[in-house]
Motif scaffolding. Structure first.
Motif, PDB file in Angstrom:
ATOM      1  N   GLU A 116      24.277  -9.298 -21.372  1.00 10.78           N
ATOM      2  CA  GLU A 116      25.113  -8.103 -21.124  1.00 10.78           C
ATOM      3  C   GLU A 116      25.744  -8.349 -20.008  1.00 10.78           C
ATOM      4  OE1 GLU A 116      25.833  -5.686 -23.529  1.00 10.78           O
ATOM      5  OE2 GLU A 116      24.597  -6.717 -25.005  1.00 10.78           O
ATOM      6  N   MET A 117      26.800  -9.446 -19.875  1.00 11.60           N
ATOM      7  CA  MET A 117      27.374  -9.455 -18.862  1.00 11.60           C
ATOM      8  C   MET A 117      28.911  -9.892 -19.237  1.00 11.60           C
ATOM      9  SD  MET A 117      25.774 -13.169 -17.778  1.00 11.60           S
ATOM     10  CE  MET A 117      26.743 -13.596 -16.375  1.00 11.60           C
ATOM     11  N   LYS A 118      29.811  -9.570 -18.250  1.00 12.02           N
ATOM     12  CA  LYS A 118      31.374  -9.803 -18.534  1.00 12.02           C
ATOM     13  C   LYS A 118      31.771 -11.095 -17.603  1.00 12.02           C
ATOM     14  CE  LYS A 118      35.861  -7.593 -18.429  1.00 12.02           C
ATOM     15  NZ  LYS A 118      36.549  -6.707 -18.385  1.00 12.02           N
ATOM     16  N   LEU A 119      32.058 -12.262 -18.191  1.00 13.64           N
ATOM     17  CA  LEU A 119      32.496 -13.213 -17.207  1.00 13.64           C
ATOM     18  C   LEU A 119      34.125 -12.938 -16.592  1.00 13.64           C
ATOM     19  CD1 LEU A 119      32.050 -15.892 -15.767  1.00 13.64           C
ATOM     20  CD2 LEU A 119      32.912 -16.997 -18.058  1.00 13.64           C
ATOM     21  N   ILE A 120      34.217 -12.929 -15.357  1.00 12.51           N
ATOM     22  CA  ILE A 120      35.553 -12.628 -14.926  1.00 12.51           C
ATOM     23  C   ILE A 120      36.640 -13.914 -14.643  1.00 12.51           C
ATOM     24  CG2 ILE A 120      36.689 -11.318 -13.032  1.00 12.51           C
ATOM     25  CD1 ILE A 120      35.106  -9.723 -15.197  1.00 12.51           C
ATOM     26  N   ASP A 121      35.841 -14.819 -13.652  1.00 14.32           N
ATOM     27  CA  ASP A 121      36.397 -16.100 -13.466  1.00 14.32           C
ATOM     28  C   ASP A 121      35.536 -17.174 -13.163  1.00 14.32           C
ATOM     29  OD1 ASP A 121      38.718 -17.338 -12.458  1.00 14.32           O
ATOM     30  OD2 ASP A 121      38.555 -16.538 -10.313  1.00 14.32           O
ATOM     31  N   ALA A 122      35.994 -18.375 -13.036  1.00 13.60           N
ATOM     32  CA  ALA A 122      35.261 -19.513 -12.565  1.00 13.60           C
ATOM     33  C   ALA A 122      36.012 -20.401 -11.452  1.00 13.60           C
ATOM     34  CB  ALA A 122      35.432 -20.486 -14.035  1.00 13.60           C
ATOM     35  N   GLU A 123      35.257 -20.938 -10.584  1.00 16.39           N
ATOM     36  CA  GLU A 123      35.967 -21.511  -9.483  1.00 16.39           C
ATOM     37  C   GLU A 123      35.008 -22.812  -9.095  1.00 16.39           C
ATOM     38  OE1 GLU A 123      37.141 -20.423  -4.920  1.00 16.39           O
ATOM     39  OE2 GLU A 123      36.011 -18.934  -6.096  1.00 16.39           O
ATOM     40  N   TYR A 124      35.680 -23.679  -8.858  1.00 20.60           N
ATOM     41  CA  TYR A 124      35.120 -24.966  -8.430  1.00 20.60           C
ATOM     42  C   TYR A 124      35.498 -25.016  -6.822  1.00 20.60           C
ATOM     43  CZ  TYR A 124      34.246 -27.856 -12.534  1.00 20.60           C
ATOM     44  OH  TYR A 124      33.525 -28.396 -13.515  1.00 20.60           O
ATOM     45  N   THR A 125      34.558 -25.395  -6.096  1.00 21.50           N
ATOM     46  CA  THR A 125      35.010 -25.935  -4.633  1.00 21.50           C
ATOM     47  C   THR A 125      35.679 -27.178  -4.663  1.00 21.50           C
ATOM     48  OG1 THR A 125      32.891 -27.153  -4.420  1.00 21.50           O
ATOM     49  CG2 THR A 125      32.761 -24.580  -3.833  1.00 21.50           C
ATOM     50  N   PHE A 126      36.220 -27.472  -3.669  1.00 17.04           N
ATOM     51  CA  PHE A 126      37.409 -28.415  -3.579  1.00 17.04           C
ATOM     52  C   PHE A 126      36.594 -29.987  -3.775  1.00 17.04           C
ATOM     53  CE2 PHE A 126      39.731 -32.032  -1.194  1.00 17.04           C
ATOM     54  CZ  PHE A 126      41.037 -31.869  -1.860  1.00 17.04           C
ATOM     55  N   ASP A 127      35.354 -30.029  -3.234  1.00 22.91           N
ATOM     56  CA  ASP A 127      34.722 -31.274  -3.391  1.00 22.91           C
ATOM     57  C   ASP A 127      33.876 -31.294  -4.584  1.00 22.91           C
ATOM     58  OD1 ASP A 127      32.820 -29.406  -2.842  1.00 22.91           O
ATOM     59  OD2 ASP A 127      32.006 -30.421  -0.826  1.00 22.91           O
ATOM     60  N   ASN A 128      34.101 -30.373  -5.547  1.00 24.65           N
ATOM     61  CA  ASN A 128      33.318 -30.320  -6.769  1.00 24.65           C
ATOM     62  C   ASN A 128      31.571 -30.403  -6.358  1.00 24.65           C
ATOM     63  OD1 ASN A 128      35.308 -32.018  -9.173  1.00 24.65           O
ATOM     64  ND2 ASN A 128      35.927 -30.514  -7.905  1.00 24.65           N
ATOM     65  N   ASN A 129      31.347 -29.770  -5.295  1.00 27.17           N
ATOM     66  CA  ASN A 129      29.799 -29.897  -5.163  1.00 27.17           C
ATOM     67  C   ASN A 129      29.430 -28.540  -5.837  1.00 27.17           C
ATOM     68  OD1 ASN A 129      27.692 -30.660  -3.597  1.00 27.17           O
ATOM     69  ND2 ASN A 129      27.939 -29.056  -2.330  1.00 27.17           N
ATOM     70  N   LYS A 130      30.094 -27.651  -6.036  1.00 24.70           N
ATOM     71  CA  LYS A 130      29.502 -26.259  -6.798  1.00 24.70           C
ATOM     72  C   LYS A 130      30.772 -25.693  -7.699  1.00 24.70           C
ATOM     73  CE  LYS A 130      27.561 -23.316  -3.920  1.00 24.70           C
ATOM     74  NZ  LYS A 130      27.374 -22.136  -2.953  1.00 24.70           N
ATOM     75  N   VAL A 131      30.016 -25.105  -8.708  1.00 20.31           N
ATOM     76  CA  VAL A 131      30.908 -24.251  -9.789  1.00 20.31           C
ATOM     77  C   VAL A 131      30.453 -22.766  -9.393  1.00 20.31           C
ATOM     78  CG1 VAL A 131      31.985 -24.040 -11.976  1.00 20.31           C
ATOM     79  CG2 VAL A 131      31.167 -26.182 -11.230  1.00 20.31           C
ATOM     80  N   LEU A 132      31.430 -21.769  -9.020  1.00 25.27           N
ATOM     81  CA  LEU A 132      30.909 -20.395  -9.074  1.00 25.27           C
ATOM     82  C   LEU A 132      31.463 -19.668 -10.324  1.00 25.27           C
ATOM     83  CD1 LEU A 132      31.980 -21.508  -5.962  1.00 25.27           C
ATOM     84  CD2 LEU A 132      30.966 -19.091  -5.326  1.00 25.27           C
ATOM     85  N   PHE A 133      30.599 -18.911 -10.577  1.00 22.23           N
ATOM     86  CA  PHE A 133      31.250 -18.056 -11.756  1.00 22.23           C
ATOM     87  C   PHE A 133      31.127 -16.489 -11.514  1.00 22.23           C
ATOM     88  CE2 PHE A 133      29.709 -21.982 -13.972  1.00 22.23           C
ATOM     89  CZ  PHE A 133      30.840 -22.027 -14.917  1.00 22.23           C
ATOM     90  N   TYR A 134      32.046 -15.957 -11.464  1.00 24.44           N
ATOM     91  CA  TYR A 134      32.012 -14.410 -11.199  1.00 24.44           C
ATOM     92  C   TYR A 134      31.778 -13.506 -12.365  1.00 24.44           C
ATOM     93  CZ  TYR A 134      33.768 -16.212  -6.725  1.00 24.44           C
ATOM     94  OH  TYR A 134      34.205 -17.073  -5.669  1.00 24.44           O
ATOM     95  N   PHE A 135      30.932 -12.733 -12.478  1.00 23.06           N
ATOM     96  CA  PHE A 135      30.763 -11.743 -13.445  1.00 23.06           C
ATOM     97  C   PHE A 135      30.445 -10.314 -13.125  1.00 23.06           C
ATOM     98  CE2 PHE A 135      26.516 -12.833 -12.447  1.00 23.06           C
ATOM     99  CZ  PHE A 135      25.638 -11.753 -12.725  1.00 23.06           C
ATOM    100  N   THR A 136      30.806  -9.218 -14.163  1.00 29.44           N
ATOM    101  CA  THR A 136      30.370  -7.866 -13.787  1.00 29.44           C
ATOM    102  C   THR A 136      29.348  -7.562 -14.775  1.00 29.44           C
ATOM    103  OG1 THR A 136      32.043  -7.150 -15.374  1.00 29.44           O
ATOM    104  CG2 THR A 136      32.667  -7.331 -12.921  1.00 29.44           C
ATOM    105  N   ALA A 137      28.251  -6.573 -14.614  1.00 28.84           N
ATOM    106  CA  ALA A 137      27.424  -6.160 -15.409  1.00 28.84           C
ATOM    107  C   ALA A 137      26.864  -4.778 -14.885  1.00 28.84           C
ATOM    108  CB  ALA A 137      26.288  -7.274 -15.370  1.00 28.84           C
ATOM    109  N   ASP A 138      26.143  -3.985 -15.859  1.00 26.17           N
ATOM    110  CA  ASP A 138      25.880  -2.617 -15.540  1.00 26.17           C
ATOM    111  C   ASP A 138      24.775  -2.733 -14.547  1.00 26.17           C
ATOM    112  OD1 ASP A 138      27.829  -1.644 -16.612  1.00 26.17           O
ATOM    113  OD2 ASP A 138      26.821  -1.553 -18.802  1.00 26.17           O
ATOM    114  N   GLY A 139      23.649  -3.738 -14.764  1.00 26.94           N
ATOM    115  CA  GLY A 139      22.695  -3.857 -14.042  1.00 26.94           C
ATOM    116  C   GLY A 139      22.259  -5.409 -13.897  1.00 26.94           C
TER     117      GLY A 139
END
Length: 299
Positions: free
Chosen positions: A99-122
């Protein structure tokens, strides 16, 4: 004094300071810098300048280099990869029934990490989701839960004023806003009229708060006793903050009537006005408040 350059990593995001070293950098240039998240590609929004040491977060990291054509191409590729990563993560969320809503995905420039931003009630147990994503992308994965204000900042939209949202166009940081501000500005405490697209109090309440505080200092409060130019004692019925006009109930020939005066024509004892909010109003509008104004995007 410390010489710094201001760099921003996302649209209207927070501005970070870096040491420009000997590079000739101007506003609009792109640079490669090292951050807590790794090597990042940012845009210069503040030209090199000297600022006080106490305004700098130490240690002050240096600009690695001014972005080259190869760096620009790599950044463009990352933006394309983010679209694919977003779709893959959405699919995995559905498979796990989270039960989560994905908002955005982001790569760091060196591709060392992928971040996923989401919203959820709890709170969400996404440990298995992280394992699946790490197996697919072969890099570090971070899922970051954000609030509704951050969601709106990323997605954008049109406000009730008919303009693009302030948070998406120019507000680099959220300002704390409260019901007290709406009350002091004589706004109707109707949720639909004072809340923004995000469902929280409109950020623009903060823009006018200082002006209203200054104007309110010059006015008497409702129910206060004032003396009119004719020497009559009256009770304040209502005030118009912007016009600086006061409606006063006065008694003439045993009859009460309402007369309007400019505030400078009245005599009264100035005092600090207390904004009164009923428990019922506070209960109904409490969820609209955001007193901290914190953002999870720039952590």
């Amino acid at each position: 004094m410390a010489k710094v350059v201001g760099v921003r990593f996302r649209n209207v995001g927070k501005i970070y300071y870096f040491n420009p070293k000997t590079y000739r950098i101007k506003v609009g240039d792109h640079v490669i810098v090292e951050t807590a998240r790794g090597v990042e590609y940012g845009k210069v929004v503040l030209a090199p300048r000297d600022i006080k040491e106490e305004d700098v977060v130490h240690p002050l990291k240096e600009v690695i280099r001014v972005a080259t054509k190869d760096d620009d191409e790599r950044e463009a590729q990352n933006r394309m990869k983010e679209k694919d990563a977003f779709k893959i993560c959405q699919k995995k969320i559905r498979e796990h029934g989270l039960e989560m809503k994905l908002i955005d995905a982001e790569y760091t420039f060196d591709n060392n990490k992928v971040l996923f931003y989401f919203t959820a009630d709890g709170r969400i147990d996404f440990r298995q989701l992280v394992k699946d994503l790490a197996a697919i992308f072969k890099t570090r994965i971070e899922l970051r839960q954000i609030g509704v204000r951050d969601e709106t900042k990323i997605l954008g939209g049109i406000g009730i004023c008919g303009r693009c949202l302030c948070c998406h166009t120019y507000l680099s940081e959220f300002a704390p806003v409260s019901i007290r501000m709406a009350k002091e500005q004589n706004l109707s405490l109707n949720q639909t009229k004072i809340s923004g697209v995000c469902g929280r109090l409109m950020c623009c309440l903060k823009n006018e708060q200082e002006t209203y505080e200054e104007l309110n200092k010059r006015l008497p409060g409702n129910g206060d006793t004032v003396i009119t130019p004719d020497g009559l004692h009256g009770t304040v019925h209502s005030v118009n903050v912007l016009r600086q006009r006061v409606k006063v109930i006065v008694e003439i020939n045993d009859e009460k009537e309402i007369q309007e005066f400019a505030v400078e024509d009245l005599k009264f004892r100035p005092r600090k006005k207390k904004v009164k909010i009923s428990e019922q109003e506070l209960k109904e509008l409490k969820n609209l408040e955001d007193k901290k104004g914190d953002s999870k995007l720039d952590e």
